[in-house]
Design an enzyme around this catalytic site. Structure first.
Site, PDB file in Angstrom:
ATOM      1  N   LYS A  55      30.227  45.103  36.653  1.00 39.64           N
ATOM      2  CA  LYS A  55      31.590  45.443  36.503  1.00 39.64           C
ATOM      3  C   LYS A  55      31.834  47.089  37.407  1.00 39.64           C
ATOM      4  O   LYS A  55      32.786  47.311  38.007  1.00 39.64           O
ATOM      5  CB  LYS A  55      32.286  45.767  35.275  1.00 39.64           C
ATOM      6  N   LEU A  82      41.079  28.817  34.111  1.00 39.96           N
ATOM      7  CA  LEU A  82      41.072  28.127  32.767  1.00 39.96           C
ATOM      8  C   LEU A  82      40.686  28.713  31.466  1.00 39.96           C
ATOM      9  O   LEU A  82      40.334  28.604  30.672  1.00 39.96           O
ATOM     10  CB  LEU A  82      40.369  26.563  32.947  1.00 39.96           C
ATOM     11  N   GLY A  83      40.236  30.221  32.009  1.00 40.75           N
ATOM     12  CA  GLY A  83      39.704  30.951  30.732  1.00 40.75           C
ATOM     13  C   GLY A  83      40.633  31.798  30.038  1.00 40.75           C
ATOM     14  O   GLY A  83      41.791  31.343  30.020  1.00 40.75           O
ATOM     15  N   GLN A  84      40.114  32.563  29.305  1.00 42.57           N
ATOM     16  CA  GLN A  84      40.839  33.257  28.334  1.00 42.57           C
ATOM     17  C   GLN A  84      42.103  33.930  28.868  1.00 42.57           C
ATOM     18  O   GLN A  84      43.318  33.637  28.372  1.00 42.57           O
ATOM     19  CB  GLN A  84      40.203  34.386  27.589  1.00 42.57           C
ATOM     20  N   ARG A 101      35.086  24.027  37.065  1.00 42.40           N
ATOM     21  CA  ARG A 101      35.297  22.641  36.627  1.00 42.40           C
ATOM     22  C   ARG A 101      36.629  22.512  35.823  1.00 42.40           C
ATOM     23  O   ARG A 101      37.198  23.292  35.363  1.00 42.40           O
ATOM     24  CB  ARG A 101      34.063  21.924  35.670  1.00 42.40           C
ATOM     25  N   TYR A 124      26.683  42.732  32.633  1.00 36.60           N
ATOM     26  CA  TYR A 124      28.070  42.616  32.659  1.00 36.60           C
ATOM     27  C   TYR A 124      28.558  44.047  33.196  1.00 36.60           C
ATOM     28  O   TYR A 124      29.272  44.082  34.072  1.00 36.60           O
ATOM     29  CB  TYR A 124      28.705  42.219  31.311  1.00 36.60           C
ATOM     30  N   GLY A 176      38.988  31.222  38.254  1.00 41.26           N
ATOM     31  CA  GLY A 176      38.739  31.430  36.486  1.00 41.26           C
ATOM     32  C   GLY A 176      40.035  31.209  35.984  1.00 41.26           C
ATOM     33  O   GLY A 176      40.417  31.769  34.904  1.00 41.26           O
ATOM     34  N   ILE A 232      33.535  30.265  42.827  1.00 41.54           N
ATOM     35  CA  ILE A 232      33.597  31.381  43.786  1.00 41.54           C
ATOM     36  C   ILE A 232      32.226  31.996  44.538  1.00 41.54           C
ATOM     37  O   ILE A 232      32.129  32.662  45.479  1.00 41.54           O
ATOM     38  CB  ILE A 232      34.282  32.717  43.387  1.00 41.54           C
TER      39      ILE A 232
HETATM   40  C1  VAH Z   1      33.721  41.119  26.482  1.00 42.41           C
HETATM   41  N1  VAH Z   1      35.854  40.747  26.238  1.00 42.41           N
HETATM   42  O1  VAH Z   1      33.672  41.367  25.335  1.00 42.41           O
HETATM   43  C2  VAH Z   1      35.001  41.212  27.201  1.00 42.41           C
HETATM   44  C3  VAH Z   1      35.409  42.334  27.423  1.00 42.41           C
HETATM   45  C4  VAH Z   1      35.689  44.919  26.830  1.00 42.41           C
HETATM   46  C5  VAH Z   1      35.176  43.403  26.427  1.00 42.41           C
HETATM   47  O2  VAH Z   1      34.875  42.851  28.514  1.00 42.41           O
HETATM   48  O3  VAH Z   1      32.704  41.121  27.029  1.00 42.41           O
END
Ligand code: VAH
Length: 316
Positions: free
Chosen positions: A145, A8-10, A34, A141, A6, A53
């Site tokens: 996590k 190239l991500g933030q 990519r 998400y 990852g 991955i």
């Molecule tokens: C999001 N920036 O908003 C991420 C992060 C806690 C926020 O996990 O999903």
């Protein structure tokens, strides 16, 4: 050798460059699903591998080919995009992490992978959220996590894989836009303030969330990676934060520098529901005690730097 997924991500786009500065270009392999426009310097200043991955075989090949001994796994689908495509979020965030941990077990690598304040849900104490507390998130998400934290703990306890990670709050940066999170409003507001002197927030007034400026986030990764493992009571899920604010607070901070700036609201119910399920403020004392976490940027210092750097980036 360090492999960043990852990259190239933030977070990855800045962390890769910092790690290359610290450990040498040849010791940091960058990878991403990519190639992307605008990351030429990163892709040319060291080894760059196209790598998804969820392809465990290819991941193992890259790790062996470059004699990687530390994997920094940043490849992930964030909260808002994850609600649009929960199955993809599970696949990348968990099956991807599983592949990373399996390769780390077989090739004797350390693993850093971030968790998030998204591991907390509506039943978690919202103010001064403890390091060890209820984690019943209501987003895919968040589910990935929590599962990720447990999987990393398991690989440490069962196989001795040196896994480490932090629960990042919202991250604000000027180099690379965030990839579809709920806290992204706190990045967009700075761009809009400079371009239009106004911003319409998709998060409601009064919605406090933990936030951090990217330089502090990058330092946290390096500090934890270099921490003495004997002092780590927790490993994969340190609460860390630098500030907690609501949209009106960041607007007020911008108004100090751009007096005519105005904020108004057009709340997005999906992202508002996600934000409402997260804490207002974290207790990050464990990170401070176990590896010296100590952020440098508060809201006004971040605003000062963001506006200055974005003026240059936007050619204003
Ligand atoms: C999001 N920036 O908003 C991420 C992060 C806690 C926020 O996990 O999903």
């Amino acid at each position: 050798k360090i492999l960043v997924t990852g990259a190239l991500g933030q977070i990855g786009s800045e962390l890769t460059m910092l790690l290359r500065e610290i450990y040498g270009n040849d010791n940091v392999i960058a990878s991403s699903r990519r190639k992307k426009e605008g990351h030429e310097e990163l892709m040319e200043s060291g080894v760059f591998e196209v790598l998804d991955i969820t392809d465990g075989k290819k991941l193992a090949e890259v790790v062996k080919k470059h004699k990687v001994n530390t994997i920094i796994n940043l490849a992930a689908i964030l909260s808002a995009v994850g609600e649009q495509n929960p199955q993809q979020a599970w696949n990348i965030n968990i099956n991807g992490l599983y592949n990373v941990l399996e390769v780390a077990r077989e090739e004797n690598c350390s693993v850093f992978t971030p968790s998030s304040i998204a591991v907390f849900g509506p039943t978690t104490p919202k103010d001064n959220t403890p390091q060890d507390t209820i984690q019943r998130p209501t987003t895919m998400y968040g589910v990935t996590k929590v599962a990720g934290e447990l999987l990393c703990d398991y690989y440490y306890l069962k196989y001795g894989v040196d896994t480490r990670g932090v629960r990042f709050p919202g991250l604000i940066s000027y180099k690379t836009l965030p990839g579809g999170g709920t806290t992204d409003y706190a990045v967009h507001i700075y761009y809009e303030a400079l371009k239009n002197k106004k911003y319409t927030s998709f998060i409601a007034e009064g919605t406090k969330m933990d936030m951090m400026y990217m330089p502090d986030a990058l330092n946290a990764v390096v500090q934890l990676l270099e921490a003495n493992p004997d002092k780590l009571v927790h490993r994969n899920a340190f609460n860390i934060t630098a500030m907690s604010f609501a949209p009106e607070d960041i607007a007020a901070s911008i108004k100090k520098r751009i007096p005519e700036f105005e904020i108004d609201y057009d709340v997005d119910p999906v992202r508002q529901a996600i934000a409402d399920s997260w804490p207002n403020s974290l207790d990050d004392s464990a990170a401070r005690e176990e590896w010296g976490w100590d952020p440098k940027y508060d809201l006004d210092a971040m605003t000062e730097d963001m506006l200055e750097k974005l003026k240059v980036k936007l050619g204003l």
